[in-house]
Design an enzyme around this catalytic site. Structure first.
Site, PDB file in Angstrom:
ATOM      1  N   ASP A  59      42.591 -41.845 -21.229  1.00  0.00           N
ATOM      2  CA  ASP A  59      42.992 -42.741 -20.150  1.00  0.00           C
ATOM      3  C   ASP A  59      42.603 -42.101 -18.817  1.00  0.00           C
ATOM      4  O   ASP A  59      42.202 -40.944 -18.777  1.00  0.00           O
ATOM      5  CB  ASP A  59      44.487 -43.048 -20.201  1.00  0.00           C
ATOM      6  CG  ASP A  59      45.313 -41.820 -20.479  1.00  0.00           C
ATOM      7  OD1 ASP A  59      44.895 -40.716 -20.084  1.00  0.00           O
ATOM      8  OD2 ASP A  59      46.382 -41.943 -21.092  1.00  0.00           O
ATOM      9  N   ASP A  61      43.822 -41.208 -15.054  1.00  0.00           N
ATOM     10  CA  ASP A  61      44.949 -41.088 -14.138  1.00  0.00           C
ATOM     11  C   ASP A  61      44.429 -40.816 -12.731  1.00  0.00           C
ATOM     12  O   ASP A  61      43.393 -40.171 -12.546  1.00  0.00           O
ATOM     13  CB  ASP A  61      45.862 -39.939 -14.566  1.00  0.00           C
ATOM     14  CG  ASP A  61      46.542 -40.233 -15.902  1.00  0.00           C
ATOM     15  OD1 ASP A  61      46.695 -41.416 -16.245  1.00  0.00           O
ATOM     16  OD2 ASP A  61      46.897 -39.272 -16.604  1.00  0.00           O
ATOM     17  N   ASP A 142      49.565 -27.540 -15.264  1.00  0.00           N
ATOM     18  CA  ASP A 142      49.762 -26.474 -16.250  1.00  0.00           C
ATOM     19  C   ASP A 142      48.553 -25.554 -16.404  1.00  0.00           C
ATOM     20  O   ASP A 142      48.661 -24.343 -16.229  1.00  0.00           O
ATOM     21  CB  ASP A 142      50.225 -27.039 -17.608  1.00  0.00           C
ATOM     22  CG  ASP A 142      49.414 -28.236 -18.083  1.00  0.00           C
ATOM     23  OD1 ASP A 142      48.414 -28.607 -17.428  1.00  0.00           O
ATOM     24  OD2 ASP A 142      49.769 -28.798 -19.140  1.00  0.00           O
TER      25      ASP A 142
HETATM   26  P1  ATP Z   1      45.685 -36.180 -22.813  1.00  0.00           P
HETATM   27  O1  ATP Z   1      44.229 -36.367 -22.976  1.00  0.00           O
HETATM   28  O2  ATP Z   1      46.366 -35.677 -24.035  1.00  0.00           O
HETATM   29  O3  ATP Z   1      46.408 -37.347 -22.177  1.00  0.00           O
HETATM   30  P2  ATP Z   1      46.243 -34.928 -20.322  1.00  0.00           P
HETATM   31  O4  ATP Z   1      45.805 -33.631 -19.745  1.00  0.00           O
HETATM   32  O5  ATP Z   1      45.833 -36.167 -19.603  1.00  0.00           O
HETATM   33  O6  ATP Z   1      45.792 -34.950 -21.818  1.00  0.00           O
HETATM   34  P3  ATP Z   1      48.921 -35.796 -19.896  1.00  0.00           P
HETATM   35  O7  ATP Z   1      50.135 -35.463 -20.687  1.00  0.00           O
HETATM   36  O8  ATP Z   1      48.429 -37.188 -19.852  1.00  0.00           O
HETATM   37  O9  ATP Z   1      47.793 -34.829 -20.440  1.00  0.00           O
HETATM   38  O10 ATP Z   1      49.180 -35.243 -18.432  1.00  0.00           O
HETATM   39  C1  ATP Z   1      48.321 -35.535 -17.332  1.00  0.00           C
HETATM   40  C2  ATP Z   1      48.204 -34.323 -16.420  1.00  0.00           C
HETATM   41  O11 ATP Z   1      49.498 -33.965 -15.906  1.00  0.00           O
HETATM   42  C3  ATP Z   1      47.694 -33.061 -17.097  1.00  0.00           C
HETATM   43  O12 ATP Z   1      46.281 -33.032 -17.126  1.00  0.00           O
HETATM   44  C4  ATP Z   1      48.286 -31.974 -16.237  1.00  0.00           C
HETATM   45  O13 ATP Z   1      47.512 -31.781 -15.094  1.00  0.00           O
HETATM   46  C5  ATP Z   1      49.637 -32.553 -15.826  1.00  0.00           C
HETATM   47  N1  ATP Z   1      50.711 -32.146 -16.744  1.00  0.00           N
HETATM   48  C6  ATP Z   1      51.121 -32.777 -17.867  1.00  0.00           C
HETATM   49  N2  ATP Z   1      52.132 -32.128 -18.462  1.00  0.00           N
HETATM   50  C7  ATP Z   1      52.376 -31.039 -17.713  1.00  0.00           C
HETATM   51  C8  ATP Z   1      53.319 -29.972 -17.795  1.00  0.00           C
HETATM   52  N3  ATP Z   1      54.177 -29.888 -18.808  1.00  0.00           N
HETATM   53  N4  ATP Z   1      53.283 -29.035 -16.812  1.00  0.00           N
HETATM   54  C9  ATP Z   1      52.418 -29.111 -15.774  1.00  0.00           C
HETATM   55  N5  ATP Z   1      51.514 -30.089 -15.657  1.00  0.00           N
HETATM   56  C10 ATP Z   1      51.483 -31.051 -16.587  1.00  0.00           C
HETATM   57 MG    MG Z   2      46.484 -38.193 -20.101  1.00  0.00          MG
END
Ligand code: ATP
Ligand code: MG
Length: 427
Positions: A59, A61, A142
């Site tokens: 997705d 963001d 993170d």
């Molecule tokens: P995915 O492809 O699994 O969605 P993602 O990196 O987009 O991976 P998300 O859970 O959608 O993961 O989170 C979006 C963003 O928010 C991450 O890329 C990160 O920058 C931030 N983020 C998410 N969870 C945390 C956390 N526990 N601590 C700090 N930052 C976080």
């Molecule tokens: Mg994501």
């Protein structure tokens, strides 16, 4: 000369033209409309990371300087959600949601004393929303590879934490001290495993050591988040690598000691470990074939099948024995009751299902997940899966027209049995 955006924030800009055809056009529209309205807006997080690593984003963001109410004023199809962190969801055709989050900083970061503007802003904070600047929003994230922002118009990656070299080196680094970052939020440990497994990345040695050292902290994490992250480890097509890392790091012994003990004792379980990883392989293959995750109940069955079956074996009251095994897991990782019950029934029925003697069970909601679980079990044991197609057609014929609990449910095989909402993020 006009001051450049983000001057004095330690920003490194990288000229990178991401392939526009891979960028969601609706997300690009949202970014451009925000920018035209005078706000800063960037693609952020997972989508930038995935595009740079050459994989397909799940997705898109967006992070912006606009406040949720500003975003709402610009888009008709916008809903502001969340209480702790207010986010704007912009809805598009086909149920697509583009998430727009206002820049925020980590709540621990105090506003600088001499910056009266920042202090004023602090007073205006609603609930727990600690709004901030773009660079603060990058630093609260993170991992460095998750903290890159993409400027669509200038075709630049904005890097405040040295994430770009880590993308090139395909390695996971935390932003700041890994011990601190894992203690702040132990779920990050599972996220590191997920990214390493799914994207085939290395883990920087200090980060790896911190994961081993802090694994016990997982016991303090919010249990529904643990459940959700364990599911994600199995949903992304890299269940084998994820579970292997979870075990190797010793985090499995914290979250699912029943399973860890089973794997540790490969001799006693006559190759149970090897069978377990063949189950995970079967999940990964099916996930890739289908182009999406398997039913949550099927995933948990594959995870716990053998230790659960073992605990029921020879018990005077197998149902009671099953719950003696499952109840602590329900407690520890907030495994939903519905999944625990389904899991118990599926494991109990498998021998009869395999023998073609499941009768009326084929008319229940659990028939399709059970058949899928049987298929995974047969593959793991190196047995023929000939019976599977026959069972599927029998179950389809036996299916009640519409059962109220499963309308839109899992009979087609693709739709999940249990799909939690996206949980609010921490960080
Ligand atoms: P995915 O492809 O699994 O969605 P993602 O990196 O987009 O991976 P998300 O859970 O959608 O993961 O989170 C979006 C963003 O928010 C991450 O890329 C990160 O920058 C931030 N983020 C998410 N969870 C945390 C956390 N526990 N601590 C700090 N930052 C976080
Ligand atoms: Mg994501």
């Amino acid at each position: 000369m006009i001051a450049e955006r983000h001057d004095g924030t330690g920003l490194v800009r990288h000229d990178v033209a991401l392939d526009e055809s891979l960028i969601d056009p609706d997300a690009a529209k949202v970014v451009r409309r925000l920018e035209r309205a005078g706000f800063q807006a960037y693609l952020v997080g997972g989508c930038v990371r995935d595009l740079l690593l050459g994989s397909k984003p799940k997705d898109f963001d967006i992070a912006t300087s606009a406040r949720p109410e500003d975003v709402k004023g610009l888009f008709r199809n916008c809903r502001v959600i969340g209480r702790r962190f207010r986010l704007a969801h912009i809805l598009f055709q086909g149920g697509k949601v583009v998430e727009v989050a206002t820049f925020r900083r980590s709540p621990q970061t105090e506003a600088p004393e001499d910056d009266s503007e920042a202090i004023d802003e602090d007073i205006l904070i609603r609930s727990d929303n600690v709004f901030g600047e773009a660079h603060e929003d990058a630093l609260r994230r993170d991992f460095t590879i998750n903290a890159l922002f993409y400027d669509l118009d200038r075709r630049q990656v904005l890097d405040w934490c040295g994430g770009m070299p880590h993308i090139q080196g395909r390695t996971i680094h935390t932003i700041g001290d890994p011990i601190v970052r894992f203690r702040e939020d132990p779920v990050r440990l599972l996220r590191a495993i997920k990214f390493a497994a799914r994207l085939d990345l290395g883990i920087e040695p200090d980060v790896y050591d911190a994961m081993v050292g802090q694994r016990g902290e997982l016991a303090r994490a919010a249990r529904p988040r643990l459940f959700e992250e364990i599911l994600r480890l199995m949903r992304g097509g890299a269940a084998h690598r994820s579970m292997w890392l979870l075990w190797e790091i010793g985090a499995m012994a914290v979250l699912l000691p029943e399973l860890a003990a089973y794997l540790d004792d490969d001799d006693a379980t006559e190759g149970g470990g090897a069978r377990f990883f063949r189950r995970m392989d079967a999940i990964d293959r099916k996930t890739k074939q289908r182009g999406g995750p398997l039913d949550d109940g099927v995933l948990f069955t594959a995870l716990l099948h053998e230790p659960l079956a073992e605990s029921m074996l020879g018990a005077g009251d197998p149902v009671a024995a099953a719950y003696e095994f499952l109840d602590p897991i329900v407690e520890r990782i907030a495994l939903p009751r519905r999944i625990a019950d389904g899991l118990r029934r599926i494991v109990a029925i498998l021998p009869r299902l395999a023998a073609g003697r499941a009768g009326r069970f084929l008319r229940t909601d659990l028939a399709m997940p059970a058949i899928e679980a049987l298929e995974i079990d047969l593959v793991a044991r190196g047995k023929s899966t000939e019976i599977i197609e026959r069972l599927r057609s029998e179950a389809q014929l036996a299916a009640p027209a519409v059962s109220p609990r499963s309308s839109g449910g899992h009979r087609g095989g693709g739709a999940p049995h249990f799909r939690p909402n996206r949980t609010a993020r921490r960080g």
